[in-house]
Design an enzyme around this catalytic site. Structure first.
Site, PDB file in Angstrom:
ATOM      1  N   LYS A  13       0.709  -1.364   0.106  1.00 56.48           N
ATOM      2  CA  LYS A  13      -0.121  -0.063   0.082  1.00 56.48           C
ATOM      3  C   LYS A  13       0.808   1.118  -0.083  1.00 56.48           C
ATOM      4  O   LYS A  13       0.767   2.436  -0.754  1.00 56.48           O
ATOM      5  CB  LYS A  13      -0.839   0.024   1.169  1.00 56.48           C
ATOM      6  CG  LYS A  13      -1.952  -1.177   1.384  1.00 56.48           C
ATOM      7  CD  LYS A  13      -2.621  -1.225   2.504  1.00 56.48           C
ATOM      8  CE  LYS A  13      -1.957  -1.323   3.898  1.00 56.48           C
ATOM      9  NZ  LYS A  13      -1.185  -2.531   4.117  1.00 56.48           N
ATOM     10  N   ARG A  88      -9.608   0.308   9.145  1.00 56.96           N
ATOM     11  CA  ARG A  88      -9.069  -0.999   9.774  1.00 56.96           C
ATOM     12  C   ARG A  88     -10.041  -1.989  10.229  1.00 56.96           C
ATOM     13  O   ARG A  88      -9.504  -3.186  10.475  1.00 56.96           O
ATOM     14  CB  ARG A  88      -7.855  -0.736  10.843  1.00 56.96           C
ATOM     15  CG  ARG A  88      -6.279  -0.569  10.593  1.00 56.96           C
ATOM     16  CD  ARG A  88      -5.850  -1.664   9.498  1.00 56.96           C
ATOM     17  NE  ARG A  88      -4.423  -1.744  10.044  1.00 56.96           N
ATOM     18  CZ  ARG A  88      -3.288  -1.062   9.626  1.00 56.96           C
ATOM     19  NH1 ARG A  88      -3.476  -0.086   8.850  1.00 56.96           N
ATOM     20  NH2 ARG A  88      -2.258  -1.652  10.027  1.00 56.96           N
ATOM     21  N   ARG A 127      12.003  -5.838   4.954  1.00 50.12           N
ATOM     22  CA  ARG A 127      11.750  -4.506   4.816  1.00 50.12           C
ATOM     23  C   ARG A 127      12.750  -3.634   5.356  1.00 50.12           C
ATOM     24  O   ARG A 127      12.806  -3.810   6.742  1.00 50.12           O
ATOM     25  CB  ARG A 127      10.307  -4.100   4.976  1.00 50.12           C
ATOM     26  CG  ARG A 127      10.075  -2.676   5.104  1.00 50.12           C
ATOM     27  CD  ARG A 127       8.595  -2.142   4.992  1.00 50.12           C
ATOM     28  NE  ARG A 127       8.004  -2.764   6.226  1.00 50.12           N
ATOM     29  CZ  ARG A 127       6.569  -2.495   6.425  1.00 50.12           C
ATOM     30  NH1 ARG A 127       5.605  -1.829   5.362  1.00 50.12           N
ATOM     31  NH2 ARG A 127       6.066  -2.746   7.414  1.00 50.12           N
ATOM     32  N   ARG A 154      11.737  -1.486  11.243  1.00 51.55           N
ATOM     33  CA  ARG A 154      10.512  -0.990  11.984  1.00 51.55           C
ATOM     34  C   ARG A 154      10.512  -2.023  13.098  1.00 51.55           C
ATOM     35  O   ARG A 154      10.469  -3.277  13.039  1.00 51.55           O
ATOM     36  CB  ARG A 154       9.467  -1.006  11.336  1.00 51.55           C
ATOM     37  CG  ARG A 154       9.158   0.218  10.654  1.00 51.55           C
ATOM     38  CD  ARG A 154       7.756   0.320   9.636  1.00 51.55           C
ATOM     39  NE  ARG A 154       6.620  -0.172  10.165  1.00 51.55           N
ATOM     40  CZ  ARG A 154       5.535  -0.500   9.291  1.00 51.55           C
ATOM     41  NH1 ARG A 154       5.415   0.266   8.149  1.00 51.55           N
ATOM     42  NH2 ARG A 154       4.469  -1.075   9.808  1.00 51.55           N
ATOM     43  N   ARG A 165       0.280  -9.349  13.484  1.00 51.47           N
ATOM     44  CA  ARG A 165      -0.321  -8.396  12.343  1.00 51.47           C
ATOM     45  C   ARG A 165      -1.299  -9.110  11.293  1.00 51.47           C
ATOM     46  O   ARG A 165      -2.399  -8.479  11.266  1.00 51.47           O
ATOM     47  CB  ARG A 165       0.627  -7.385  11.937  1.00 51.47           C
ATOM     48  CG  ARG A 165       1.338  -6.516  12.776  1.00 51.47           C
ATOM     49  CD  ARG A 165       2.465  -5.818  12.378  1.00 51.47           C
ATOM     50  NE  ARG A 165       2.511  -5.136  11.093  1.00 51.47           N
ATOM     51  CZ  ARG A 165       3.393  -5.187  10.208  1.00 51.47           C
ATOM     52  NH1 ARG A 165       4.643  -5.411  10.550  1.00 51.47           N
ATOM     53  NH2 ARG A 165       3.441  -4.207   9.149  1.00 51.47           N
TER      54      ARG A 165
HETATM   55  P1  AP5 Z   1       5.108  -1.557   1.866  1.00 52.22           P
HETATM   56  O1  AP5 Z   1       4.417  -0.829   0.554  1.00 52.22           O
HETATM   57  O2  AP5 Z   1       5.746  -0.905   3.000  1.00 52.22           O
HETATM   58  O3  AP5 Z   1       3.520  -2.499   2.476  1.00 52.22           O
HETATM   59  P2  AP5 Z   1       2.185  -1.657   3.424  1.00 52.22           P
HETATM   60  O4  AP5 Z   1       1.183  -2.397   2.584  1.00 52.22           O
HETATM   61  O5  AP5 Z   1       2.510  -0.288   3.134  1.00 52.22           O
HETATM   62  O6  AP5 Z   1       2.634  -2.410   4.389  1.00 52.22           O
HETATM   63  P3  AP5 Z   1       2.666  -1.870   6.133  1.00 52.22           P
HETATM   64  O7  AP5 Z   1       3.408  -2.599   7.129  1.00 52.22           O
HETATM   65  O8  AP5 Z   1       3.121  -0.436   5.996  1.00 52.22           O
HETATM   66  O9  AP5 Z   1       1.173  -1.780   6.193  1.00 52.22           O
HETATM   67  P4  AP5 Z   1       0.504  -2.021   7.717  1.00 52.22           P
HETATM   68  O10 AP5 Z   1      -0.915  -1.828   7.390  1.00 52.22           O
HETATM   69  O11 AP5 Z   1       0.823  -3.288   8.267  1.00 52.22           O
HETATM   70  O12 AP5 Z   1       1.295  -0.782   8.720  1.00 52.22           O
HETATM   71  P5  AP5 Z   1       0.791   0.463   9.138  1.00 52.22           P
HETATM   72  O13 AP5 Z   1       1.978   1.452   8.948  1.00 52.22           O
HETATM   73  O14 AP5 Z   1      -0.661   0.777   8.183  1.00 52.22           O
HETATM   74  O15 AP5 Z   1       5.622  -2.998   1.401  1.00 52.22           O
HETATM   75  C1  AP5 Z   1       6.169  -3.824   2.250  1.00 52.22           C
HETATM   76  C2  AP5 Z   1       7.746  -4.368   1.577  1.00 52.22           C
HETATM   77  O16 AP5 Z   1       7.427  -5.056   0.437  1.00 52.22           O
HETATM   78  C3  AP5 Z   1       8.576  -3.295   1.479  1.00 52.22           C
HETATM   79  O17 AP5 Z   1       9.801  -3.711   1.460  1.00 52.22           O
HETATM   80  C4  AP5 Z   1       8.611  -3.019  -0.242  1.00 52.22           C
HETATM   81  O18 AP5 Z   1       9.678  -2.443  -0.571  1.00 52.22           O
HETATM   82  C5  AP5 Z   1       8.031  -4.416  -0.754  1.00 52.22           C
HETATM   83  N1  AP5 Z   1       7.258  -4.327  -1.898  1.00 52.22           N
HETATM   84  C6  AP5 Z   1       6.150  -3.692  -1.901  1.00 52.22           C
HETATM   85  N2  AP5 Z   1       5.518  -3.924  -3.163  1.00 52.22           N
HETATM   86  C7  AP5 Z   1       6.140  -4.993  -3.710  1.00 52.22           C
HETATM   87  C8  AP5 Z   1       6.137  -5.735  -5.058  1.00 52.22           C
HETATM   88  N3  AP5 Z   1       5.241  -5.438  -5.828  1.00 52.22           N
HETATM   89  N4  AP5 Z   1       7.090  -6.847  -5.196  1.00 52.22           N
HETATM   90  C9  AP5 Z   1       8.055  -6.809  -4.349  1.00 52.22           C
HETATM   91  N5  AP5 Z   1       8.260  -6.226  -3.133  1.00 52.22           N
HETATM   92  C10 AP5 Z   1       7.355  -5.196  -2.714  1.00 52.22           C
HETATM   93  O19 AP5 Z   1       0.280   0.247  10.544  1.00 52.22           O
HETATM   94  C11 AP5 Z   1       1.375  -0.027  11.549  1.00 52.22           C
HETATM   95  C12 AP5 Z   1       0.636  -0.085  12.962  1.00 52.22           C
HETATM   96  O20 AP5 Z   1       0.011   1.383  13.295  1.00 52.22           O
HETATM   97  C13 AP5 Z   1      -0.601  -1.101  13.162  1.00 52.22           C
HETATM   98  O21 AP5 Z   1      -0.057  -2.391  13.437  1.00 52.22           O
HETATM   99  C14 AP5 Z   1      -1.672  -0.454  13.954  1.00 52.22           C
HETATM  100  O22 AP5 Z   1      -0.913  -0.756  15.438  1.00 52.22           O
HETATM  101  C15 AP5 Z   1      -1.256   0.998  13.849  1.00 52.22           C
HETATM  102  N6  AP5 Z   1      -2.397   1.547  12.921  1.00 52.22           N
HETATM  103  C16 AP5 Z   1      -2.030   1.965  11.785  1.00 52.22           C
HETATM  104  N7  AP5 Z   1      -3.403   2.490  11.410  1.00 52.22           N
HETATM  105  C17 AP5 Z   1      -4.214   1.902  12.242  1.00 52.22           C
HETATM  106  C18 AP5 Z   1      -5.848   2.151  12.371  1.00 52.22           C
HETATM  107  N8  AP5 Z   1      -6.546   2.772  11.302  1.00 52.22           N
HETATM  108  N9  AP5 Z   1      -6.409   1.636  13.235  1.00 52.22           N
HETATM  109  C19 AP5 Z   1      -5.670   1.052  14.446  1.00 52.22           C
HETATM  110  N10 AP5 Z   1      -4.557   1.158  14.414  1.00 52.22           N
HETATM  111  C20 AP5 Z   1      -3.686   1.349  13.397  1.00 52.22           C
END
Ligand code: AP5
Ligand code: ZN
Length: 208
Positions: A13, A88, A127, A154, A165
């Protein structure tokens, strides 16, 4: 255009959002980034959120909802936004709908980036994120390719937290796929392909 990006942790994402922001200047609202900034800044919100994030649990709804409402009110979000990591769960989705409807706005698309669990576990373990600008890369990036900053792992990208997660995603977030399908705004993309191939599909689906 008002878009929600859906997908498991590590589905890509943030990676796709970075490209959309670069090419179309749409406002990127990542609750994960906003929360990490609060943790880094040592704010009251950051102190409260950190323990949930480190455990891979969702931060309490009201904290995140307040954060998103504030961000949606900012100038750059008036022309269109890209929500990444929010909603979420069903409560967050229903709250978003009613908040948007009060503002006379609505979602145009919920874009699901679909990737299998085993691929995701590999991606998240390798990552690395830039401490300075938030750029997302892999263990192969010794320094940030975008700004030269230091790359770090991270806290929630450690093996035991990744598994939790994924479970939280399956139980609490994946029901949103049906929620948005029911609203007829769901589009699904196969995210297990090269980043640029996925991005070409993203643009096509969004009509960009
Ligand atoms: P990346 O693009 O970073 O993936 P992402 O989908 O953005 O993953 P996140 O881990 O950031 O999402 P998340 O939903 O767990 O975390 P968030 O920060 O929202 O890609 C991942 C890796 O793959 C990278 O190394 C990239 O280079 C590689 N990659 C990407 N595309 C690729 C491809 N096509 N081919 C190969 N490699 C590829 O949330 C973190 C924490 O915050 C949560 O656990 C929670 O505690 C809190 N939080 C956030 N939002 C909320 C909410 N709405 N409500 C409650 N708690 C929340
Ligand atoms: Zn950087």
């Amino acid at each position: 255009m008002n878009i929600v990006l859906l997908g498991a942790p590590g589905a890509g994402k943030g990676t796709q959002a970075q490209r959309l922001v670069r090419d179309f200047g749409v406002a990127h609202i990542s609750t994960g980034d906003l929360l990490r900034a609060a943790v880094k800044g040592g704010t009251e919100l950051g102190i409260q959120a950190k323990k949930y994030m480190d455990a891979g649990e969702l931060v309490p709804d009201q904290l995140v909802i307040d954060l998103v409402k504030e961000r949606l009110a900012e100038d750059d979000a008036q022309q269109g936004f890209l929500l990444d990591g929010f909603p979420r769960n069903t409560l967050q989705a229903v709250t978003l709908d009613s908040e948007l409807s009060e503002l006379g706005r609505e979602l145009d698309c919920a874009l699901l980036i679909d990737v299998d669990r085993d691929v995701i576990i590999n991606r998240l373990s390798s990552r690395r994120t830039c401490r300075a600008c938030g750029y997302t890369g892999t263990a192969a990036d010794e320094v940030c390719p975008s700004c030269g900053g230091e790359m770090y792992q991270r806290d929630d990208d450690k093996a035991e937290t990744i598994a939790n997660r994924m479970d939280v995603y399956e139980k609490q977030t994946s029901p949103l796929v049906e929620y948005y399908r029911g609203q007829n705004i769901l589009k699904t993309i196969d995210g297990d392909r090269d980043v640029d191939v996925v991005y070409a599909d993203v643009k096509e689906v969004l009509g960009l």
